[in-house]
Structures are given as structure tokens and as C-alpha cells.
Motif scaffolding. Sequence first.
Motif, short mmCIF file in Angstrom:
data_model
loop_
_atom_site.label_atom_id
_atom_site.label_comp_id
_atom_site.label_asym_id
_atom_site.label_seq_id
_atom_site.Cartn_x
_atom_site.Cartn_y
_atom_site.Cartn_z
N GLN A 116 -12.89 -9.47 -31.29
CA GLN A 116 -14.18 -8.80 -31.37
C GLN A 116 -15.23 -9.79 -31.82
O GLN A 116 -14.99 -10.61 -32.71
CB GLN A 116 -14.13 -7.62 -32.34
CG GLN A 116 -13.19 -6.51 -31.89
CD GLN A 116 -13.31 -5.28 -32.76
OE1 GLN A 116 -14.36 -4.99 -33.32
NE2 GLN A 116 -12.21 -4.53 -32.87
N ILE A 117 -16.40 -9.71 -31.19
CA ILE A 117 -17.50 -10.63 -31.48
C ILE A 117 -18.71 -9.84 -31.94
O ILE A 117 -19.05 -8.81 -31.36
CB ILE A 117 -17.86 -11.48 -30.24
CG1 ILE A 117 -16.65 -12.31 -29.80
CG2 ILE A 117 -19.04 -12.39 -30.53
CD1 ILE A 117 -16.87 -13.09 -28.53
N TYR B 286 -16.50 -14.12 -34.77
CA TYR B 286 -15.49 -13.37 -34.05
C TYR B 286 -14.32 -13.07 -34.98
O TYR B 286 -14.01 -13.83 -35.90
CB TYR B 286 -15.02 -14.10 -32.79
CG TYR B 286 -14.33 -15.43 -33.00
CD1 TYR B 286 -12.94 -15.53 -33.07
CD2 TYR B 286 -15.08 -16.61 -33.11
CE1 TYR B 286 -12.31 -16.76 -33.24
CE2 TYR B 286 -14.46 -17.84 -33.29
CZ TYR B 286 -13.08 -17.91 -33.35
OH TYR B 286 -12.45 -19.12 -33.53
N LEU C 233 -18.61 -18.34 -34.50
CA LEU C 233 -18.55 -18.55 -33.06
C LEU C 233 -19.04 -19.95 -32.70
O LEU C 233 -18.67 -20.50 -31.66
CB LEU C 233 -19.40 -17.50 -32.34
CG LEU C 233 -19.19 -17.34 -30.84
CD1 LEU C 233 -17.77 -16.89 -30.54
CD2 LEU C 233 -20.19 -16.36 -30.26
#
Length: 439
Positions: A293-294, A301, A319
Motif C-alpha cells: 500500500q502506498i 509504502y 518511497l
Amino acid sequence: MAPQGRKSSVNAAELLTRRSRGIRDAGTSYRHCLNVLRGVLLQENRNFQKIWSKTSKSTITYESGKVYFENYQNCYSCIQAEPHSLYKMPKRSKHEKIQDALLCQSPLDTTLPSASDHTPSLLALTANNWLYRISANTGKELQRVYLSPRFQFRYLGWDVSQETFYIKSLQKKETPLERQAGISQSTVMHLAVFHVFPLQIVGILEINKKVFGSGVTDVVLSQGVLAVSHSNKSVKLYSFEHIIQKKLTLGQQSALLEGKTVGDAPFGIPVNIQIPDCPPVLFEVSCSNNGVQIGGFPWHYIYTPPHKTHRGTHHICSLQDHSMPTPEVTVTSSGRTVKRRFHQLDDDPGQEAFRVVEYEDELDLLAVVMTDGVEEEGRAHVLLHDNQTGRLLRKIDLVESWDETYQHQLFFDKDTIVHIEQKNSNFCCHVYKLRTISK
């Protein structure tokens, strides 16, 4: 010195008076109403009481105040004081069975071509490759689109919620004859992508091993990003906008169908998005269960490394440079930050454990399901916490036992709590409503 401003409070009577006079900002009034509801919900003389239960031999689904039974054919509304039947569609044959569905709410700030486009609707995918748009209030069919005579579509998912969705086909499997002949199947699956309001096709694309690699195991579309999972536990992200080519229009003729109409049976929708070469990889990470998930600011993330020693933990990394904010710190699945982890069976009924965390965004409350393990199957309690401070505000006891051997879902929706459980081959839905406690 200016006088110190005091914090004003608004009661229900004042809100009703404002509504009768008319207001400038409907959003402000709505937020005031939610604050009033939150205050009422947390009063000592209020509690959630179980008011309704219903069992089914098929999967039960809850969304936006509605409970769906019998593969979305039987719908109950939970908005009122007690659930009641909203509609029941005619029984479908096996090949017309609804396989998957999404609930759509039309935008309030957009004028759509047809009045029916503004109707809350259920996007339903059937076993015979039809996509139906069904009224969420009456069960009446509003629109239908035939997808394909060649590909078996099975799953629905949101790309951008309430804007763009995708339909995923079953994975292509090599037949025994193909294996005997040494024929390798390069096509993995197909994706059909649609805009919702109004319902319009973006296109169909093929996911091919020759383009994305021989180890492709799954594909999803989210926020304009095509996420491709591989058998080596890696996930690669690609820009879907980079891939999109010429779009199609439902109800119009297409050269790709030799002049036939797009979305009509028996021709369906052609594959109009060709991917000859692998597009640029935006991001790649190795993770357990192909889950990443970002989000956040700056961008981070969250993922679980694919090694057994990291099972049940989440790592948060930048990220930009893949660094972790705090070295040697792990965030557990329950959201706690720890430096050392002790392994414990999650389904041990003799241990007190957190089972589900549900966020009620409109009331800004966290609902945490905890089992105490006092009895053989375990008793469950819903703990309501303030999302800003984490402070425990109240405890709600569930009447039914919580057997961790089976699957459970819990939904907290303003004045309603819905608990869906599976026991063997049966499913059961329990509904709790906010009530005044009589002394």
C-alpha cells in the motif's frame, strides 16, 4: 486584547431550526449532525443492542446500509430502526448467477445524460458474461452490457472508487492437450476497464507473459496504476495511462468488430488495448502475499517482507529512498510499534486478542473487536476509541460467540453495527442498533 473565543456547541433542536431557515453550507450542517450523533452514541444511557439476525447458505455482503443475500438477489435495508426487505429479484438460472458486484453512488455535482444515471446502482457481473446496472433501491435493471464470448470474466474491483472500475477474467490455464503438444499459454488473463457515470467502456487489455514476464500470477488496477504480481513475491507497478490507447464507445459500431456494435451480444467488447512491449516500471518491491500500500505525505509504502521471520508485521518505508523512518522498529498488524516480537497463535481462544479494526470516518471513531478467551469459543467486545487520541470511549458486548475458527466481518456504520460470520457452510448476519437503555 481580543476576547477569548469560546467553543460553541450545537444541539439537535438548533440544527433543526437552521434546516427550516435554510443554510449556506450543507456540509457544515452535516458535520454538526454527525457531532451530535457522536455525542448521543457515547452517552451512558445509550448502547448498541442486537435487534436482528438472518442466516443464509450463500455469502452475505454489507455495504452502505444494505445487506445482500443470495448472491445480491435479496436486499435488506438497515437504515431504519429495524432491517426490512428492500427488494428480491427473480431467481436466476445457474448461467445467469451473479458472480460479483459493486455498489455505485452517483456524483452530486455532475449532470448525467440520463435520469437513471443518477440512481444508486449495483454493478453486477453474471456467469454468462453480462454486466448489469441494477437499481440499488428497487432491484430493477437499468442497463446491460455483453462483455465477451471469448473470455470468462469473474471479478469486479475499483480502480478509482465511484469513478473507474475493472473486470478481471479467470486466469488462462494450459489444457492437457496443450501440455502434451508442448504448447505454452502466454495469455494470463484479460482486464475490462469502465467509467461509471455514465457507464462507458475504456477498453479491454490482455495480460501476457511475453510482455510482463513468465512468473505473472495476478493483476489488479488501483488509482490508475496497474499492479502485476509475480511468483517470486515481487510486485511491479505500471502507469495505466501510459498503456491506454484508442477508446471504444458502448452502443457504437467498431472496426475491431467488423462494424458490429460494441457491447451487444454475441460480439461483446473487442480487445482494443494492445501492449507490444513492457511499459516502464514505476516501482517494484518484494512482499508477502503480493500486498503493498502506498500513501501518506511524504509518500511511503507499507508492506510485509516475504520472509517467514517477518510474518504478521508491516514495514513502512520511504518511497523516495526505501528507508525506514526508525531503524530496528517494526509495526505490527495491530498498529503497535515494537522492537521485539513474541509469536502467538492468532486463533488461540484462550488468549485475549484483537480481531478486527474498523474505522468510522464520519464519526472519527475506531471500532476494535477484542475476544477475551474466557469461554471455549470466546466472547467478543467492540471497543470504541477516539481516533485522534486513542482513548477508549465505550465497550459494547456482542451477544453471539466469536469462534475464530471461522471467518468474521464487522461493519461500524454510524448508529449500526453489523457482524457477519461463517460457520461451516452457513453464513449469519447480526445487526445491532443504537438504543436508549431503560433504567
